[in-house]
Enzyme design. Structure first.
Site, PDB file in Angstrom:
ATOM      1  N   SER A   1       0.820  -1.212   0.000  1.00 22.29           N
ATOM      2  CA  SER A   1       0.000   0.000   0.000  1.00 22.29           C
ATOM      3  C   SER A   1       0.856   1.265   0.000  1.00 22.29           C
ATOM      4  O   SER A   1       0.326   2.375  -0.033  1.00 22.29           O
ATOM      5  CB  SER A   1      -0.950  -0.010   1.206  1.00 22.29           C
ATOM      6  OG  SER A   1      -0.220   0.002   2.416  1.00 22.29           O
ATOM      7  N   GLY A   2       2.180   1.112   0.060  1.00 22.13           N
ATOM      8  CA  GLY A   2       3.057   2.282  -0.019  1.00 22.13           C
ATOM      9  C   GLY A   2       3.351   2.948   1.315  1.00 22.13           C
ATOM     10  O   GLY A   2       3.673   4.130   1.364  1.00 22.13           O
ATOM     11  N   ASP A  54       9.755   2.060  11.158  1.00 23.47           N
ATOM     12  CA  ASP A  54       9.205   1.264  10.070  1.00 23.47           C
ATOM     13  C   ASP A  54       8.903  -0.153  10.559  1.00 23.47           C
ATOM     14  O   ASP A  54       9.489  -0.608  11.537  1.00 23.47           O
ATOM     15  CB  ASP A  54      10.197   1.214   8.900  1.00 23.47           C
ATOM     16  CG  ASP A  54       9.528   0.790   7.599  1.00 23.47           C
ATOM     17  OD1 ASP A  54       8.302   0.970   7.473  1.00 23.47           O
ATOM     18  OD2 ASP A  54      10.227   0.286   6.695  1.00 23.47           O
ATOM     19  N   GLU A  55       7.990  -0.837   9.897  1.00 18.81           N
ATOM     20  CA  GLU A  55       7.598  -2.213  10.264  1.00 18.81           C
ATOM     21  C   GLU A  55       7.219  -2.299  11.743  1.00 18.81           C
ATOM     22  O   GLU A  55       7.604  -3.228  12.448  1.00 18.81           O
ATOM     23  CB  GLU A  55       8.735  -3.204   9.946  1.00 18.81           C
ATOM     24  CG  GLU A  55       9.166  -3.220   8.489  1.00 18.81           C
ATOM     25  CD  GLU A  55       8.217  -3.969   7.556  1.00 18.81           C
ATOM     26  OE1 GLU A  55       7.140  -4.422   8.009  1.00 18.81           O
ATOM     27  OE2 GLU A  55       8.556  -4.070   6.372  1.00 18.81           O
ATOM     28  N   ALA A  56       6.446  -1.328  12.198  1.00 16.84           N
ATOM     29  CA  ALA A  56       6.115  -1.211  13.630  1.00 16.84           C
ATOM     30  C   ALA A  56       5.374  -2.434  14.153  1.00 16.84           C
ATOM     31  O   ALA A  56       5.453  -2.752  15.344  1.00 16.84           O
ATOM     32  CB  ALA A  56       5.280   0.045  13.869  1.00 16.84           C
ATOM     33  N   CYS A  95      -8.919  -6.890  -1.869  1.00 15.76           N
ATOM     34  CA  CYS A  95     -10.063  -6.204  -1.268  1.00 15.76           C
ATOM     35  C   CYS A  95     -10.739  -7.191  -0.304  1.00 15.76           C
ATOM     36  O   CYS A  95     -10.420  -8.383  -0.303  1.00 15.76           O
ATOM     37  CB  CYS A  95     -11.038  -5.743  -2.339  1.00 15.76           C
ATOM     38  SG  CYS A  95     -11.924  -7.083  -3.137  1.00 15.76           S
ATOM     39  N   CYS A 123     -12.454 -10.315  -2.167  1.00 13.00           N
ATOM     40  CA  CYS A 123     -11.527 -11.300  -2.741  1.00 13.00           C
ATOM     41  C   CYS A 123     -10.699 -11.959  -1.648  1.00 13.00           C
ATOM     42  O   CYS A 123     -10.337 -13.137  -1.757  1.00 13.00           O
ATOM     43  CB  CYS A 123     -10.624 -10.647  -3.782  1.00 13.00           C
ATOM     44  SG  CYS A 123     -11.542  -9.987  -5.200  1.00 13.00           S
TER      45      CYS A 123
HETATM   46 ZN    ZN Z   1     -10.861  -7.717  -5.088  1.00 11.89          ZN
END
Ligand code: ZN
Length: 199
Positions: A21-22, A89-91, A178, A181
């Site tokens: 997700s950035g 980062d990577e908390a 999502c 899915c």
């Molecule tokens: Zn989906």
């Protein structure tokens, strides 16, 4: 887009979301802007994350920034003297003391920017992240793109059977999905496992 508050010093920002997700890119963007503003910046990550390099936070698109791996969150207090901005980062892989350490830093006037996975591959709140989200002054939830249908993704779907929570973010082991899915994937995984047990 997140705009830095111009108010008083000392607060907590959390950047969360699924894999791909950035989050790290956003953390790096904020830290680089703080450096441009000539603020003293320190960056930490958990010792466990040694995927790419011991010293650098390296996001998936190679936009790197130098960081210090630490084995316990209490080290952040010792290593952040005279620092104005602390990045984590990577908390999700840190211990449960990270939220109170961040609180302490913010109380001391430090801007704390924490990035991490909000949910594990089972869709459960991950490590110290739920407490950090509750205590944060500012929250940014990022979304990836669902690799099954192309809509916005909030879940990290694991394609391998391992139940180990700390399987690091290799692209081939995970997929952003999502909710629909992700749920379909989990149900068909469970059906597959039942079938194997019956054989
Ligand atoms: Zn989906």
């Amino acid at each position: 887009m997140f705009i830095e508050p111009q108010a008083r010093k000392g607060w907590i920002e959390v950047v969360c979301g699924s894999m791909f997700s950035g989050k790290t890119e956003e953390l790096i963007r904020r830290l680089k802007r703080a450096e441009i503003a000539e603020q003293k910046v320190s960056i930490f990550k958990p010792m466990i994350d040694t995927r790419y390099s011991e010293e650098d936070i390296v996001s998936h698109n190679d936009n790197a920034i130098s960081s210090t791996p630490v084995s316990h969150s209490s080290s952040l207090l010792l290593l952040s003297e005279n620092v104005e901005v602390v990045g984590v980062d990577e908390a999700q892989f840190f211990d449960d003391e990270l939220p109170s350490v961040c609180e302490q830093l913010a109380r001391n006037g430090v801007r704390v920017i924490v990035a991490g996975l909000d949910m594990d591959f089972q869709g459960k709140p991950f490590g110290p992240m739920p407490a950090l989200l509750a205590m944060a002054d500012y929250i940014t939830k990022l979304h990836a793109i669902c690799m099954s249908c192309g809509s916005l993704a909030s879940h990290s779907f694991r394609k391998t059977a391992s139940k180990d929570k700390v399987l690091l973010g290799e692209k081939d082991a995970y997929e952003a999905r999502c909710r629909t899915c992700y749920t379909e994937g989990m149900l068909s995984e469970a059906a597959k496992q039942r079938e194997e047990m019956n054989q």
